[in-house]
Design a protein around this motif. Structure first.
Motif, short mmCIF file in Angstrom:
data_model
loop_
_atom_site.label_atom_id
_atom_site.label_comp_id
_atom_site.label_asym_id
_atom_site.label_seq_id
_atom_site.Cartn_x
_atom_site.Cartn_y
_atom_site.Cartn_z
N SER A 1 0.84 -1.19 0.00
CA SER A 1 0.00 0.00 0.00
C SER A 1 0.89 1.25 0.00
N SER A 2 0.45 2.29 0.69
CA SER A 2 1.21 3.54 0.71
C SER A 2 0.80 4.37 1.92
N PRO A 3 1.76 5.12 2.51
CA PRO A 3 1.39 6.06 3.57
C PRO A 3 0.39 7.10 3.10
N ALA A 4 0.31 7.31 1.78
CA ALA A 4 -0.68 8.27 1.24
C ALA A 4 -2.10 7.81 1.51
N GLY A 5 -2.29 6.53 1.83
CA GLY A 5 -3.62 6.05 2.18
C GLY A 5 -3.99 6.33 3.62
N ASP A 6 -3.01 6.76 4.42
CA ASP A 6 -3.25 7.07 5.84
C ASP A 6 -3.15 8.56 6.13
N GLN A 7 -2.38 9.27 5.33
CA GLN A 7 -2.10 10.67 5.62
C GLN A 7 -2.36 11.53 4.39
N PRO A 8 -2.76 12.78 4.59
CA PRO A 8 -3.17 13.64 3.45
C PRO A 8 -1.98 14.29 2.74
N PHE A 9 -1.27 13.50 1.93
CA PHE A 9 -0.17 14.06 1.16
C PHE A 9 -0.70 15.07 0.15
N PRO A 10 -0.08 16.25 0.07
CA PRO A 10 -0.55 17.27 -0.88
C PRO A 10 -0.48 16.75 -2.31
N CYS A 11 -1.52 17.05 -3.09
CA CYS A 11 -1.57 16.76 -4.53
C CYS A 11 -1.60 15.28 -4.86
N LEU A 12 -1.97 14.43 -3.91
CA LEU A 12 -2.06 12.99 -4.16
C LEU A 12 -3.42 12.43 -3.75
N ALA A 13 -4.45 13.23 -3.89
CA ALA A 13 -5.77 12.82 -3.39
C ALA A 13 -6.30 11.58 -4.09
N ALA A 14 -6.20 11.52 -5.42
CA ALA A 14 -6.75 10.37 -6.16
C ALA A 14 -6.02 9.09 -5.78
N TYR A 15 -4.71 9.14 -5.76
CA TYR A 15 -3.91 7.98 -5.39
C TYR A 15 -4.14 7.62 -3.92
N GLY A 16 -4.12 8.61 -3.04
CA GLY A 16 -4.31 8.37 -1.61
C GLY A 16 -5.67 7.79 -1.29
N ALA A 17 -6.70 8.28 -1.98
CA ALA A 17 -8.06 7.77 -1.72
C ALA A 17 -8.16 6.29 -2.09
N SER A 18 -7.53 5.90 -3.21
CA SER A 18 -7.57 4.48 -3.61
C SER A 18 -6.81 3.61 -2.63
N LYS A 19 -5.70 4.12 -2.11
CA LYS A 19 -4.92 3.36 -1.14
C LYS A 19 -5.62 3.32 0.23
N ALA A 20 -6.34 4.36 0.56
CA ALA A 20 -7.12 4.35 1.81
C ALA A 20 -8.19 3.27 1.75
N ALA A 21 -8.88 3.18 0.61
CA ALA A 21 -9.88 2.13 0.44
C ALA A 21 -9.23 0.75 0.51
#
Length: 406
Positions: free
Chosen positions: A223-243
């Motif tokens: 996965s990615s830390p972007a799925g746990d934390q709000p990295f700037p400019c990575l909302a689409a990627y982060g949202a998929s990893k959060a799911a």
């Protein structure tokens, strides 16, 4: 000690429970020994301030903390016995390049029977695996977003395994098809990330679960830390990893009675695949500019969008190309007698998660922006508004001075 009243001991018990709960959360996060020691020092300072008049209680907690740290350091420093790799079958998705390609080679060298999925059987990554790996490795052409290809991979795997079960599935395939603010990111980017990172991973996991349950095997998801934390400019990627993180945690609970163990690996920043490809960033940048509405582009400004692209390129250039920490962590999750629910692979993650979990939001947010992307260009509409406010302020000051002179 007989002078202490009952309320004091109640107070002592409450604070002890509070500190113990904090330490339990820290240990559950699998932070490194340094972070654990820092946390204990902080707890000790807190106890010292609250109970300055009770030296025995403070010394008792300090002694307990030191004993625990020594025990924890000794336990983690001892080499752990690992399960044998020989004879175990594992399927790895996304082996054309990056983590998947490196992991397939490493697991093959350990003695695993590797099924490596690639998008292109004639691509450079597939040819490299054929050239460098043993006869045990099998290449499968699979796009995890295509159910027919996933089912065909399942049939091919079952045919080759026979009665032998599948020990593990390594969910590595993923994409990051966006960079930009939430408002600027195209809906196609959100759907693209979700289709591969979430739905594709879920699809192949569900398909291979009967084999994994039969072998009481393992699922390891990158996965990615972007799925746990709000990295700037990575909302689409982060949202998929959060799911993906949520469904993986749910699977971990649901599959426990079946004997299937589930782990999530969170890598730090590494240079893989398209992240170091300048042409890729230019293509994404051009596609974004062409598809933004004129009004939105006017509000943000092309220079704002361009700076984001430049920052991503610059960040990618400074990431490490040594993928071994992630590869070793995957192997550990596959062979450890009792694998952890979560693994941090790479430097800086323990500190980042420690700050995110225990510091005020304002501090953790500032740390995240400084660590990742620090934008300097202000959206065009805000610059205009700022200039208008300054002019208006100067105009009002001039009128006040004229009135005073009259």
């Amino acid at each position: 000690m007989e002078d202490y009243t009952l309320p004091f001991w109640i107070y002592l018990a409450i604070v002890t429970v509070f500190i113990g709960g904090a330490m339990k959360k820290i240990l559950a996060s699998h932070l490194n020994a340094t972070s654990t020691v820092v946390a204990w020092l902080g707890a000790t300072v807190l106890v010292e301030r609250l109970w300055a008049f009770c030296l025995p209680a403070m010394l008792l907690l300090v002694l307990f903390g030191i004993t625990f740290c020594i025990y924890y350091a000794t336990k983690t420093s001892q080499p752990r016995a690992m399960l044998p790799a020989h004879g175990k079958a594992v399927i790895i998705t996304g082996c054309d390049s990056g983590f998947g390609n490196a992991t397939a080679k490493h697991l093959d060298s350990l003695g695993f029977e590797v099924f490596a999925t690639v998008l292109d059987l004639n691509g450079d990554g597939a040819k490299e695996l054929q050239r460098t790996c043993s006869h045990r490795l099998t290449l499968l052409q699979v796009d995890i977003t295509q159910p027919q290809q996933v089912q065909q991979a399942l049939l091919d795997t079952k045919a080759k395994l026979g009665l032998k079960g599948l020990w593990a599935l390594v969910n590595n395939a993923g994409v990051c098809v966006n960079f930009g603010d939430v408002e600027l990111s195209l809906m196609s980017n959100y759907r693209g990330c979700m289709e591969v990172n979430f739905f594709g991973t879920l699809s192949i996991t569900k398909a291979f679960l009967p084999l994994l349950r039969q072998a009481k095997g393992r699922i390891v998801t990158i996965s990615s830390p972007a799925g746990d934390q709000p990295f700037p400019c990575l909302a689409a990627y982060g949202a998929s990893k959060a799911a993906l993180n949520l469904v993986t945690e749910t699977l971990r609970h649901e599959l426990e009675p079946w004997g299937v163990q589930v782990s999530t690996i969170l890598p730090s920043s590494y240079r893989t695949a398209q992240s170091s490809n300048s042409a890729y960033w230019e293509k994404q940048h051009k596609h974004l500019l062409q598809n933004l509405s004129p009004a939105l582009l006017e509000d943000y400004g092309e220079e704002y969008v361009t700076e984001t692209k430049d920052l991503f390129q610059s960040f990618a250039k400074h990431t490490t190309t040594n993928l071994q920490p992630v590869v070793d962590t995957i192997a550990q999750a596959l062979l450890a007698p009792q694998p952890q629910p979560r693994y941090f692979a790479g430097s800086g993650l323990s500190l980042m998660y420690f700050i995110h979990s225990y510091f005020p939001y304002s501090i953790s947010n500032r740390f995240l922006k400084k660590r990742f992307l620090k934008k300097n260009v202000i959206p065009r509409a805000l610059r205009k508004q700022s200039a208008f406010d300054v002019n208006l302020s100067l105009h009002n000051n001039n009128n006040e001075e004229k009135l005073q002179q009259m």
